[in-house]
Scaffold this active site. Structure first.
Site, PDB file in Angstrom:
ATOM      1  N   PRO A  11       0.787  -1.225   0.000  1.00 50.51           N
ATOM      2  CA  PRO A  11       0.000   0.000   0.000  1.00 50.51           C
ATOM      3  C   PRO A  11       0.822   1.281   0.000  1.00 50.51           C
ATOM      4  CG  PRO A  11      -0.215  -1.193   2.082  1.00 50.51           C
ATOM      5  CD  PRO A  11       0.481  -2.108   1.122  1.00 50.51           C
ATOM      6  N   ASN A  12       0.337   2.210  -0.792  1.00 50.21           N
ATOM      7  CA  ASN A  12       0.858   3.578  -0.910  1.00 50.21           C
ATOM      8  C   ASN A  12       2.165   3.683  -1.690  1.00 50.21           C
ATOM      9  OD1 ASN A  12      -1.274   4.906   0.578  1.00 50.21           O
ATOM     10  ND2 ASN A  12      -0.453   3.891   2.390  1.00 50.21           N
ATOM     11  N   ARG A  19       5.628  12.221  -2.771  1.00 44.42           N
ATOM     12  CA  ARG A  19       5.516  12.808  -1.437  1.00 44.42           C
ATOM     13  C   ARG A  19       6.561  12.187  -0.509  1.00 44.42           C
ATOM     14  NH1 ARG A  19      -0.305  12.074  -1.362  1.00 44.42           N
ATOM     15  NH2 ARG A  19      -0.175  11.175   0.706  1.00 44.42           N
ATOM     16  N   TYR A  24      11.426   8.528   1.725  1.00 43.97           N
ATOM     17  CA  TYR A  24      11.382   7.449   0.745  1.00 43.97           C
ATOM     18  C   TYR A  24      12.162   7.719  -0.540  1.00 43.97           C
ATOM     19  CZ  TYR A  24       7.724   5.845   3.902  1.00 43.97           C
ATOM     20  OH  TYR A  24       7.034   5.435   5.010  1.00 43.97           O
ATOM     21  N   ASN A  76       8.185  -5.663  -0.641  1.00 45.20           N
ATOM     22  CA  ASN A  76       8.003  -4.502   0.223  1.00 45.20           C
ATOM     23  C   ASN A  76       6.508  -4.411   0.489  1.00 45.20           C
ATOM     24  OD1 ASN A  76       7.799  -2.124   1.589  1.00 45.20           O
ATOM     25  ND2 ASN A  76       9.039  -0.917   0.162  1.00 45.20           N
ATOM     26  N   ALA A  79       2.966  -0.878   4.851  1.00 43.88           N
ATOM     27  CA  ALA A  79       2.477  -0.927   6.232  1.00 43.88           C
ATOM     28  C   ALA A  79       1.963  -2.313   6.623  1.00 43.88           C
ATOM     29  CB  ALA A  79       1.394   0.121   6.430  1.00 43.88           C
ATOM     30  N   HIS A  82       3.813  -4.639   9.096  1.00 47.73           N
ATOM     31  CA  HIS A  82       3.715  -4.554  10.550  1.00 47.73           C
ATOM     32  C   HIS A  82       2.393  -5.081  11.100  1.00 47.73           C
ATOM     33  CE1 HIS A  82       7.125  -2.069   9.637  1.00 47.73           C
ATOM     34  NE2 HIS A  82       6.369  -1.189   8.998  1.00 47.73           N
ATOM     35  N   ASP A  89       1.668 -15.778   6.808  1.00 46.92           N
ATOM     36  CA  ASP A  89       1.283 -17.167   6.537  1.00 46.92           C
ATOM     37  C   ASP A  89       1.548 -17.546   5.084  1.00 46.92           C
ATOM     38  OD1 ASP A  89       0.479 -17.514   9.153  1.00 46.92           O
ATOM     39  OD2 ASP A  89      -1.662 -17.345   8.739  1.00 46.92           O
ATOM     40  N   GLU A 100      12.572  -9.637   2.225  1.00 46.54           N
ATOM     41  CA  GLU A 100      11.868  -8.424   2.667  1.00 46.54           C
ATOM     42  C   GLU A 100      12.698  -7.202   2.267  1.00 46.54           C
ATOM     43  OE1 GLU A 100      11.932  -7.865   6.935  1.00 46.54           O
ATOM     44  OE2 GLU A 100      10.076  -6.698   6.878  1.00 46.54           O
ATOM     45  N   HIS A 102      12.811  -2.807   2.289  1.00 42.61           N
ATOM     46  CA  HIS A 102      12.258  -1.503   2.693  1.00 42.61           C
ATOM     47  C   HIS A 102      13.178  -0.390   2.210  1.00 42.61           C
ATOM     48  CE1 HIS A 102       9.196  -3.281   5.158  1.00 42.61           C
ATOM     49  NE2 HIS A 102      10.110  -4.055   5.714  1.00 42.61           N
ATOM     50  N   SER A 104      13.128   2.722   3.674  1.00 43.67           N
ATOM     51  CA  SER A 104      13.613   3.299   4.935  1.00 43.67           C
ATOM     52  C   SER A 104      14.072   2.165   5.847  1.00 43.67           C
ATOM     53  CB  SER A 104      12.481   4.091   5.603  1.00 43.67           C
ATOM     54  OG  SER A 104      11.430   3.215   5.990  1.00 43.67           O
ATOM     55  N   ARG A 109      12.629   4.171  13.124  1.00 43.02           N
ATOM     56  CA  ARG A 109      11.406   4.985  13.053  1.00 43.02           C
ATOM     57  C   ARG A 109      10.473   4.651  14.229  1.00 43.02           C
ATOM     58  NH1 ARG A 109       9.144   4.718   7.164  1.00 43.02           N
ATOM     59  NH2 ARG A 109       7.993   6.518   7.985  1.00 43.02           N
ATOM     60  N   ARG A 113       6.683   0.365  13.885  1.00 43.45           N
ATOM     61  CA  ARG A 113       7.322  -0.192  12.687  1.00 43.45           C
ATOM     62  C   ARG A 113       8.419  -1.204  13.042  1.00 43.45           C
ATOM     63  NH1 ARG A 113       5.366   3.247   8.555  1.00 43.45           N
ATOM     64  NH2 ARG A 113       4.994   5.340   9.356  1.00 43.45           N
TER      65      ARG A 113
HETATM   66  O1  CA2 Z   1      10.436   1.904   4.063  1.00 39.87           O
HETATM   67  C1  CA2 Z   1       9.630   1.198   3.455  1.00 39.87           C
HETATM   68  O2  CA2 Z   1       9.838   0.740   2.334  1.00 39.87           O
HETATM   69  C2  CA2 Z   1       8.245   0.929   4.086  1.00 39.87           C
HETATM   70  O3  CA2 Z   1       7.841  -0.385   3.717  1.00 39.87           O
HETATM   71  C3  CA2 Z   1       7.306   1.968   3.492  1.00 39.87           C
HETATM   72  C4  CA2 Z   1       5.908   1.900   4.104  1.00 39.87           C
HETATM   73  C5  CA2 Z   1       5.979   1.929   5.632  1.00 39.87           C
HETATM   74  O4  CA2 Z   1       4.680   1.752   6.177  1.00 39.87           O
HETATM   75  C6  CA2 Z   1       6.903   0.866   6.189  1.00 39.87           C
HETATM   76  O5  CA2 Z   1       6.970   1.013   7.584  1.00 39.87           O
HETATM   77  C7  CA2 Z   1       8.301   1.002   5.601  1.00 39.87           C
HETATM   78  C8  CA2 Z   1       5.048   3.072   3.638  1.00 39.87           C
HETATM   79  C9  CA2 Z   1       4.974   3.237   2.166  1.00 39.87           C
HETATM   80  C10 CA2 Z   1       4.323   4.548   1.886  1.00 39.87           C
HETATM   81  O6  CA2 Z   1       4.854   5.065   0.696  1.00 39.87           O
HETATM   82  C11 CA2 Z   1       4.689   6.381   0.457  1.00 39.87           C
HETATM   83  C12 CA2 Z   1       5.361   6.882  -0.629  1.00 39.87           C
HETATM   84  C13 CA2 Z   1       5.259   8.210  -0.946  1.00 39.87           C
HETATM   85  C14 CA2 Z   1       4.474   9.051  -0.177  1.00 39.87           C
HETATM   86  C15 CA2 Z   1       3.809   8.546   0.908  1.00 39.87           C
HETATM   87  C16 CA2 Z   1       3.907   7.213   1.224  1.00 39.87           C
END
Ligand code: CA2
Length: 144
Positions: A11-12, A19, A24, A76, A79, A82, A89, A100, A102, A104, A109, A113
């Site tokens: 997601p996202n 953003r 990121y 990746n 969210a 977590h 599973d 896995e 990421h 970040s 953080r 997380r």
């Molecule tokens: O660091 C990573 O790759 C994460 O998987 C990114 C997730 C975060 O929930 C994990 O804790 C670590 C969030 C991805 C959100 O991506 C965005 C990208 C641009 C703007 C806003 C969010």
């Protein structure tokens, strides 16, 4: 035929590059896909890069990775990393190795997380190197 590596994004991550570049980075998911495609070609691999905001899609794609005999999955899960016992599973249910990934480093953080249901089931984790995390994970595939 080169073996396929699935690169699954949760997601996202479709918003990458638009953003929060301070967390990121400025590369979009398409930019990352291009970088991985180039390196995969050199490694005689093929990448299949996908993104979904839906947990069940990620579960289905993990099953598909096994069904098509993918060499590995770079995951990746965003969210869901977590929160998702379903993804945990699914990783356990397949023989395909899952790495896995990421952008970040979640351990530097927020506390929420620090727990990773993905990491508990994955072969290994690459985190904290921005877009290069994916590249390092792809390099690890040939060493599995
Ligand atoms: O660091 C990573 O790759 C994460 O998987 C990114 C997730 C975060 O929930 C994990 O804790 C670590 C969030 C991805 C959100 O991506 C965005 C990208 C641009 C703007 C806003 C969010």
């Amino acid at each position: 035929m080169p073996e396929t590596v699935f690169v699954l994004n949760g997601p996202n991550l479709n918003l990458l590059g638009t953003r929060e570049p301070e967390i990121y980075g400025s590369a979009t998911l398409d930019d990352i896909a291009g970088i991985l495609e180039d390196r995969a070609r050199e490694l005689h691999l093929e990448v299949d890069v996908r993104q979904s905001n839906h947990e069940g899609h990620l579960v289905d794609w993990l099953h598909e990775a096994q069904a098509i005999g993918a060499r590995a999955v770079l995951l990746n899960a965003g969210a869901y990393t977590h929160t998702s016992v379903a993804i945990h599973d699914a990783i356990k249910a397949i023989r395909t190795p899952v790495i896995e990934v990421h952008l970040s480093n979640p351990h530097t953080r927020e506390e929420f997380r620090h727990q990773s249901y993905v990491g508990m089931a994955a072969k290994g984790t690459v985190a904290g190197f921005g877009a290069a995390s994916y590249l390092v994970a792809l390099e690890a595939v040939i060493r599995l």
